[in-house]
Write a protein that holds these residues in place. Structure first.
Motif, PDB file in Angstrom:
ATOM      1  N   SER A   1      89.149  19.504 -26.392  1.00  0.00           N
ATOM      2  CA  SER A   1      90.350  18.748 -25.888  1.00  0.00           C
ATOM      3  C   SER A   1      91.866  19.548 -25.815  1.00  0.00           C
ATOM      4  CB  SER A   1      90.421  17.305 -26.066  1.00  0.00           C
ATOM      5  OG  SER A   1      91.413  16.794 -25.551  1.00  0.00           O
ATOM      6  N   ARG A   2      92.551  19.451 -24.847  1.00  0.00           N
ATOM      7  CA  ARG A   2      93.825  20.070 -25.321  1.00  0.00           C
ATOM      8  C   ARG A   2      94.466  19.363 -26.160  1.00  0.00           C
ATOM      9  NH1 ARG A   2      92.973  24.263 -22.744  1.00  0.00           N
ATOM     10  NH2 ARG A   2      92.298  24.227 -20.271  1.00  0.00           N
ATOM     11  N   LEU A   3      95.301  20.224 -27.006  1.00  0.00           N
ATOM     12  CA  LEU A   3      96.029  19.962 -28.058  1.00  0.00           C
ATOM     13  C   LEU A   3      97.568  19.348 -27.554  1.00  0.00           C
ATOM     14  CD1 LEU A   3      95.337  22.738 -30.703  1.00  0.00           C
ATOM     15  CD2 LEU A   3      94.637  20.054 -30.792  1.00  0.00           C
ATOM     16  N   ARG A   4      97.959  19.421 -26.323  1.00  0.00           N
ATOM     17  CA  ARG A   4      99.079  19.178 -25.668  1.00  0.00           C
ATOM     18  C   ARG A   4     100.442  19.567 -26.667  1.00  0.00           C
ATOM     19  NH1 ARG A   4      95.395  15.603 -24.489  1.00  0.00           N
ATOM     20  NH2 ARG A   4      94.999  15.048 -22.327  1.00  0.00           N
ATOM     21  N   LEU A   5     100.470  20.898 -26.975  1.00  0.00           N
ATOM     22  CA  LEU A   5     101.586  21.558 -27.954  1.00  0.00           C
ATOM     23  C   LEU A   5     102.490  22.104 -26.935  1.00  0.00           C
ATOM     24  CD1 LEU A   5      99.427  23.139 -30.571  1.00  0.00           C
ATOM     25  CD2 LEU A   5     100.501  20.970 -30.690  1.00  0.00           C
ATOM     26  N   GLU A   6     102.459  21.931 -25.744  1.00  0.00           N
ATOM     27  CA  GLU A   6     103.595  22.602 -24.870  1.00  0.00           C
ATOM     28  C   GLU A   6     105.050  22.115 -25.187  1.00  0.00           C
ATOM     29  OE1 GLU A   6     101.029  20.851 -23.565  1.00  0.00           O
ATOM     30  OE2 GLU A   6      99.728  22.573 -22.702  1.00  0.00           O
ATOM     31  N   GLY A   7     105.770  23.164 -25.117  1.00  0.00           N
ATOM     32  CA  GLY A   7     107.200  22.897 -25.886  1.00  0.00           C
ATOM     33  C   GLY A   7     107.548  22.385 -27.302  1.00  0.00           C
ATOM     34  N   HIS A   8     106.327  22.422 -27.982  1.00  0.00           N
ATOM     35  CA  HIS A   8     106.587  22.373 -29.470  1.00  0.00           C
ATOM     36  C   HIS A   8     106.850  23.725 -30.080  1.00  0.00           C
ATOM     37  CE1 HIS A   8     105.364  21.805 -33.658  1.00  0.00           C
ATOM     38  NE2 HIS A   8     105.443  20.450 -33.383  1.00  0.00           N
ATOM     39  N   PRO A   9     107.795  23.704 -31.031  1.00  0.00           N
ATOM     40  CA  PRO A   9     108.425  25.041 -31.565  1.00  0.00           C
ATOM     41  C   PRO A   9     107.320  25.672 -32.322  1.00  0.00           C
ATOM     42  CG  PRO A   9     109.568  22.928 -32.559  1.00  0.00           C
ATOM     43  CD  PRO A   9     108.599  22.570 -31.479  1.00  0.00           C
ATOM     44  N   ASP A  10     106.470  25.101 -32.632  1.00  0.00           N
ATOM     45  CA  ASP A  10     105.516  25.967 -33.722  1.00  0.00           C
ATOM     46  C   ASP A  10     104.291  26.372 -32.990  1.00  0.00           C
ATOM     47  OD1 ASP A  10     107.047  25.837 -36.044  1.00  0.00           O
ATOM     48  OD2 ASP A  10     106.395  23.839 -36.491  1.00  0.00           O
ATOM     49  N   GLN A  11     104.240  26.208 -31.632  1.00  0.00           N
ATOM     50  CA  GLN A  11     103.037  26.440 -30.798  1.00  0.00           C
ATOM     51  C   GLN A  11     102.786  27.925 -31.051  1.00  0.00           C
ATOM     52  OE1 GLN A  11     103.140  25.743 -26.579  1.00  0.00           O
ATOM     53  NE2 GLN A  11     101.158  26.581 -26.358  1.00  0.00           N
ATOM     54  N   PRO A  12     101.558  28.335 -31.367  1.00  0.00           N
ATOM     55  CA  PRO A  12     101.411  29.740 -31.386  1.00  0.00           C
ATOM     56  C   PRO A  12     101.250  30.376 -30.265  1.00  0.00           C
ATOM     57  CG  PRO A  12      99.654  28.341 -32.421  1.00  0.00           C
ATOM     58  CD  PRO A  12     100.470  27.493 -32.053  1.00  0.00           C
ATOM     59  N   GLU A  13     101.833  31.392 -29.964  1.00  0.00           N
ATOM     60  CA  GLU A  13     102.045  32.278 -28.659  1.00  0.00           C
ATOM     61  C   GLU A  13     100.805  32.376 -28.135  1.00  0.00           C
ATOM     62  OE1 GLU A  13     101.699  35.530 -25.998  1.00  0.00           O
ATOM     63  OE2 GLU A  13     101.288  35.844 -28.280  1.00  0.00           O
ATOM     64  N   TRP A  14      99.724  32.843 -28.474  1.00  0.00           N
ATOM     65  CA  TRP A  14      98.533  33.196 -28.037  1.00  0.00           C
ATOM     66  C   TRP A  14      97.836  32.172 -27.563  1.00  0.00           C
ATOM     67  CZ3 TRP A  14      94.585  30.837 -30.497  1.00  0.00           C
ATOM     68  CH2 TRP A  14      94.709  30.284 -31.567  1.00  0.00           C
ATOM     69  N   LEU A  15      98.189  30.942 -28.075  1.00  0.00           N
ATOM     70  CA  LEU A  15      97.372  29.407 -27.483  1.00  0.00           C
ATOM     71  C   LEU A  15      97.540  29.183 -26.093  1.00  0.00           C
ATOM     72  CD1 LEU A  15      95.489  27.369 -28.480  1.00  0.00           C
ATOM     73  CD2 LEU A  15      97.592  25.984 -29.168  1.00  0.00           C
ATOM     74  N   SER A  16      98.659  29.702 -25.664  1.00  0.00           N
ATOM     75  CA  SER A  16      98.971  29.275 -24.132  1.00  0.00           C
ATOM     76  C   SER A  16      98.209  30.132 -23.250  1.00  0.00           C
ATOM     77  CB  SER A  16     100.727  29.802 -23.940  1.00  0.00           C
ATOM     78  OG  SER A  16     100.709  31.220 -23.957  1.00  0.00           O
ATOM     79  N   HIS A  17      97.364  31.422 -23.810  1.00  0.00           N
ATOM     80  CA  HIS A  17      96.824  31.689 -22.703  1.00  0.00           C
ATOM     81  C   HIS A  17      95.137  32.204 -23.417  1.00  0.00           C
ATOM     82  CE1 HIS A  17      98.946  35.037 -24.744  1.00  0.00           C
ATOM     83  NE2 HIS A  17      97.777  35.574 -24.968  1.00  0.00           N
TER      84      HIS A  17
END
Length: 187
Positions: free
Chosen positions: A100-116
């Protein structure tokens, strides 16, 4: 992006799609394993501190120098950190990709690699992490080489080279299977 309404799915399709949640206990187990690695890290750190401050750094047999003992302990600490990083990649990336999606978009600690992240990107990242871990083990082997037989060293080098060739092959396959133009966007 279209989201499917579970009520539109037939019972078998809904059951099959929902089966992805069976992976949740596996990811929770990996989180518990990471906790064990934290304990292991703290034990090895305490061993390093106590050996450095309270002992002469020579093992019971008097074979290793203080410097070699400290270096091997630090390599052990680095190894634990790299394995922990590998666990984070598998837990976060695997959950995001397969459950499932973690829905971290916009979170300051989201790992860069997670977006792709996708299954192929995750495999390449895991292969690179495994090479890093293998490199640490190989370095430790070279430090202890005089106490080891040549055949063991040879097999460790061959295993490490196998990891390297596998990672290069995975990255090359990923590059070949990318749609035209995607490579420039991803990097």
């Amino acid at each position: 992006m279209t989201t499917s309404n579970p009520s539109r799915l037939g019972p078998l399709s809904y059951l099959i799609f929902s089966s992805r949640w069976l992976q949740l206990p596996l990811y929770l187990g990996l989180i518990a394993a990471q906790g064990i690695y934290v304990v292991q890290f703290l034990r090895e750190l305490w061993h390093l501190v106590s050996t450095t401050l309270f002992h002469n750094g020579v093992d019971a047999g008097g074979v290793e120098s203080a410097e070699a003992t400290i270096m091997l302990t630090v390599l052990g600490l680095i190894d634990v950190v790299m394995i922990s990083n590998l666990l984070v990649m598998v837990i976060v990336g695997g959950y995001e990709t397969f459950v499932s999606r973690l829905r971290l978009e916009g979170h300051p600690d989201q790992p860069e690699w997670l977006s792709h992240v996708n299954a192929t990107v995750l495999k390449v990242k895991l292969a690179m992490a495994i090479i890093g871990i293998s490199s640490i083990h190989l370095l430790a082997t070279f430090i202890k080489a005089r106490n080891m037989d040549g055949e063991t060293i040879m097999w460790q080098i061959l295993l490490h080279l196998t990891f390297v060739v596998s990672a290069v092959a995975l990255a090359y396959i990923d590059k070949l299977t990318q749609p035209v133009g995607r490579h420039a966007e991803a990097h």
